[in-house]
Design an enzyme around this catalytic site. Sequence first.
Site, PDB file in Angstrom:
ATOM      1  N   ASP A   1       0.566  -1.292   0.134  1.00 30.03           N
ATOM      2  CA  ASP A   1      -0.191   0.287   0.025  1.00 30.03           C
ATOM      3  C   ASP A   1       0.875   1.242   0.322  1.00 30.03           C
ATOM      4  O   ASP A   1       2.095   1.245   0.468  1.00 30.03           O
ATOM      5  CB  ASP A   1      -0.920   0.508   1.019  1.00 30.03           C
ATOM      6  CG  ASP A   1      -1.726  -0.768   0.942  1.00 30.03           C
ATOM      7  OD1 ASP A   1      -2.083  -1.693  -0.250  1.00 30.03           O
ATOM      8  OD2 ASP A   1      -3.151  -0.084   2.230  1.00 30.03           O
TER       9      ASP A   1
ATOM     10  N   HIS B   1       3.632  -2.688   3.187  1.00 34.94           N
ATOM     11  CA  HIS B   1       3.829  -1.353   2.719  1.00 34.94           C
ATOM     12  C   HIS B   1       5.153  -1.072   1.719  1.00 34.94           C
ATOM     13  O   HIS B   1       6.715  -1.188   2.317  1.00 34.94           O
ATOM     14  CB  HIS B   1       3.984  -0.369   3.970  1.00 34.94           C
ATOM     15  CG  HIS B   1       2.655  -0.736   4.490  1.00 34.94           C
ATOM     16  ND1 HIS B   1       2.133  -1.124   5.735  1.00 34.94           N
ATOM     17  CD2 HIS B   1       1.536  -0.016   4.435  1.00 34.94           C
ATOM     18  CE1 HIS B   1       0.713  -0.686   5.791  1.00 34.94           C
ATOM     19  NE2 HIS B   1      -0.115   0.243   5.047  1.00 34.94           N
TER      20      HIS B   1
HETATM   21 ZN   LIG Z   1      -2.443   3.347   3.275  1.00 32.82          ZN
END
Ligand SMILES: [Zn+2]
Length: 242
Positions: free
Chosen positions: A45, A189
Amino acid sequence: MSRQISSLLAIAVVCVTLAPTPALAQAPKKEVDCTQVKCVALTFDDGPSKYAGQLLDTLKKYDAKATFFLEGQYVKSRPSYVKRMVAEGHELGNHSYTHPDFRKVEKWDVRAEIKKTQEAVKKAAGVEPKLLRPPYGMVDLTVSDVAVEFGMPIILWTGGNEDWSSKNATAIKKKSMEVAKPGSIVLMHDWVKQTVDSMPAIVKSLQKKGYHLVTVSEVLKAQDVKLEPGDVFPVPAGWENK
Ligand SMILES: [Zn+2]
């Protein structure tokens, strides 16, 4: 160095230079059948981050696919990574333009955030994401309505490696292995450097355990999950897809 040894070395160097590179047999692209083998979908993300190139190199090296839920503002600033993601067979998702909590902004703003990101990805890579992951995974009926307008299902995750919180390579690897189960959608991430640095070890460990790293759509297909636009997967407690 004696003249003899140096000339031998010179010959050796020439041999190495001239040795033909073994022809890399381009194996025909074999489809992974996730109904037959263990599959896991790693998702990244908020990118593309400045480490996206390093991450893509790792994924390529281990023939692993991932899904990137991209933030439009970084698509705009780092379009070449987005282009590369598509070229190398990864899946793209929309993760807003500036990462607001969609429940706390007006409907028109949710719509604008999604639209701007769709346009940025289209401009960067010539395709439009087909999946939506709202920032923080926060979803309500308004978000679902807007997702319908864009024809996109909403994809959350089955587990995360909590990299944003620990920023610790050992903890990230441990948690990644813990939450990776057959059919998992794992949240990570690519702006967390320790995640990107740990990826070779994580991918190797997963593959050693028999996992194939595939896209979200491949995991859903294998589970026979058919999502309509606006549907949420996995379904959060208290949420009912129509
Ligand atoms: Zn996010």
